[in-house]
Design an enzyme around this catalytic site. Sequence first.
Site, PDB file in Angstrom:
ATOM      1  N   SER A 254       0.842  -1.201   0.000  1.00  0.00           N
ATOM      2  CA  SER A 254       0.000   0.000   0.000  1.00  0.00           C
ATOM      3  C   SER A 254       0.874   1.247   0.000  1.00  0.00           C
ATOM      4  O   SER A 254       1.673   1.442  -0.915  1.00  0.00           O
ATOM      5  CB  SER A 254      -0.959  -0.043   1.200  1.00  0.00           C
ATOM      6  OG  SER A 254      -1.853   1.036   1.172  1.00  0.00           O
ATOM      7  N   THR A 255       0.780   2.074   1.027  1.00  0.00           N
ATOM      8  CA  THR A 255       1.531   3.333   1.073  1.00  0.00           C
ATOM      9  C   THR A 255       3.030   3.077   0.970  1.00  0.00           C
ATOM     10  O   THR A 255       3.581   2.261   1.693  1.00  0.00           O
ATOM     11  CB  THR A 255       1.219   4.083   2.373  1.00  0.00           C
ATOM     12  OG1 THR A 255      -0.187   4.284   2.456  1.00  0.00           O
ATOM     13  CG2 THR A 255       1.922   5.423   2.416  1.00  0.00           C
TER      14      THR A 255
ATOM     15  N   HIS B 217      -2.837  -1.179  -3.093  1.00  0.00           N
ATOM     16  CA  HIS B 217      -3.966  -0.282  -2.838  1.00  0.00           C
ATOM     17  C   HIS B 217      -3.785   0.972  -3.689  1.00  0.00           C
ATOM     18  O   HIS B 217      -2.908   1.786  -3.437  1.00  0.00           O
ATOM     19  CB  HIS B 217      -4.035   0.091  -1.362  1.00  0.00           C
ATOM     20  CG  HIS B 217      -4.380  -1.054  -0.474  1.00  0.00           C
ATOM     21  ND1 HIS B 217      -4.107  -1.055   0.874  1.00  0.00           N
ATOM     22  CD2 HIS B 217      -4.984  -2.242  -0.732  1.00  0.00           C
ATOM     23  CE1 HIS B 217      -4.530  -2.197   1.412  1.00  0.00           C
ATOM     24  NE2 HIS B 217      -5.061  -2.926   0.456  1.00  0.00           N
TER      25      HIS B 217
ATOM     26  N   MET C  35      -0.172   1.061   5.286  1.00  0.00           N
ATOM     27  CA  MET C  35      -0.878   1.277   6.547  1.00  0.00           C
ATOM     28  C   MET C  35      -2.041   0.307   6.690  1.00  0.00           C
ATOM     29  O   MET C  35      -2.539  -0.255   5.726  1.00  0.00           O
ATOM     30  CB  MET C  35      -1.369   2.723   6.632  1.00  0.00           C
ATOM     31  CG  MET C  35      -2.413   3.118   5.619  1.00  0.00           C
ATOM     32  SD  MET C  35      -2.977   4.803   5.919  1.00  0.00           S
ATOM     33  CE  MET C  35      -2.607   5.558   4.362  1.00  0.00           C
TER      34      MET C  35
ATOM     35  N   ASP D 223      -4.668  -4.915   6.326  1.00  0.00           N
ATOM     36  CA  ASP D 223      -5.134  -5.758   5.227  1.00  0.00           C
ATOM     37  C   ASP D 223      -4.051  -6.771   4.864  1.00  0.00           C
ATOM     38  O   ASP D 223      -2.893  -6.421   4.665  1.00  0.00           O
ATOM     39  CB  ASP D 223      -5.472  -4.880   4.011  1.00  0.00           C
ATOM     40  CG  ASP D 223      -6.149  -5.657   2.894  1.00  0.00           C
ATOM     41  OD1 ASP D 223      -6.813  -6.661   3.197  1.00  0.00           O
ATOM     42  OD2 ASP D 223      -6.016  -5.252   1.724  1.00  0.00           O
TER      43      ASP D 223
END
Length: 360
Positions: free
Chosen positions: A171-172, A198, A291, A294
Amino acid sequence: MSEKLRVLVVDDSALMRKLIPQILARDSDIEVVGTAMDGAFGLRKIEELKPQVVTLDLEMPRMDGMETLRQITKRFRIPVIVVSAHTTDGASATFKALALGAFDFVAKPRDAASSHMDQIAEDLISKIKVAAKTQVLPREAPALGESLAATSKPANRPRKEPTKIIAVGISTGGPNALQFLLAQLPDDFSGSIVVVQHMPEGFTEMFARRLNESCTIDVKEAQSGDLLIAGRALICPGNRHIKVRRMPLGNIVVLSDESRVNGHRPSVDVLFRSIAAEFGGRSIGVLMTGMGDDGALGMGLIKRAGGLTIAQSEESCVVFGMPKAAIERGYAMRVIALDLLANTLNIQSSPERAAREVKV
């Protein structure tokens, strides 16, 4: 009472300078301390208002977003979240901004009545809160779009059955980290990779193309029915879930529009559950920078099914949330730094190791 998190909004659109503060006003912990209509004004307001996070448009007159980002990163070390347009040019500029040091991005809301406003608000607020806690450091890893060594691909890559099916959740901080990882894999890599990053709808096709240009393995945005073959990475499209399926004529990926899981579509847990169920001991689950949590539960299922589970190390993550969640629950069998991850996957996927495992 703790002080509010101070945010500066830099955007040449009067609508965005109105909408973004309205979005952030939903959270009582955040205060928009000012807005600016271009980068030059924005830099002056940073000096004056001392914000902790900046939201930044990339297409502005006078000083554009790229130059503004360079100045913010160099002079102020303040995390920047790009608010990006839903266009090909917007996606391309966004990935360049991430390479220059932007913390993350959100897709620009089209209007105040948009049905996606709630999701945009949730994404922007959560990213601002995480960004405010993140130290902005000089970039160490090669970034997305930077030229690395050999990127020539085999003229006709043979369609080989992969030794391992590797599921990556990220993600991030993901675009740069994923490029760094995939660019280190050799052109004869024996595993097949499926990635959930994401990312909003409309950005993953450009992301996959840019990755493909800098890697000797093949990288593409996934479509339902794509085969899981050695030497290829499939990137899940934004706003879709991805699963794997074993089929008589070849193992494939399948996309779906099922409900969000853990607040995400695509969700890492959806992919990990599918990999565990379909491939068991042939599977490798990897959780990288990002973050939230998930993928943590799905990683537990991969471990239980006999697969290998790997979490990216804290010091090499932009945000340690997703790997940390899996480690704390005891689901990560190995914790590996980003610069060692490609070598680990290559060794684990080698035909020699696969042959030994079959004999055992």
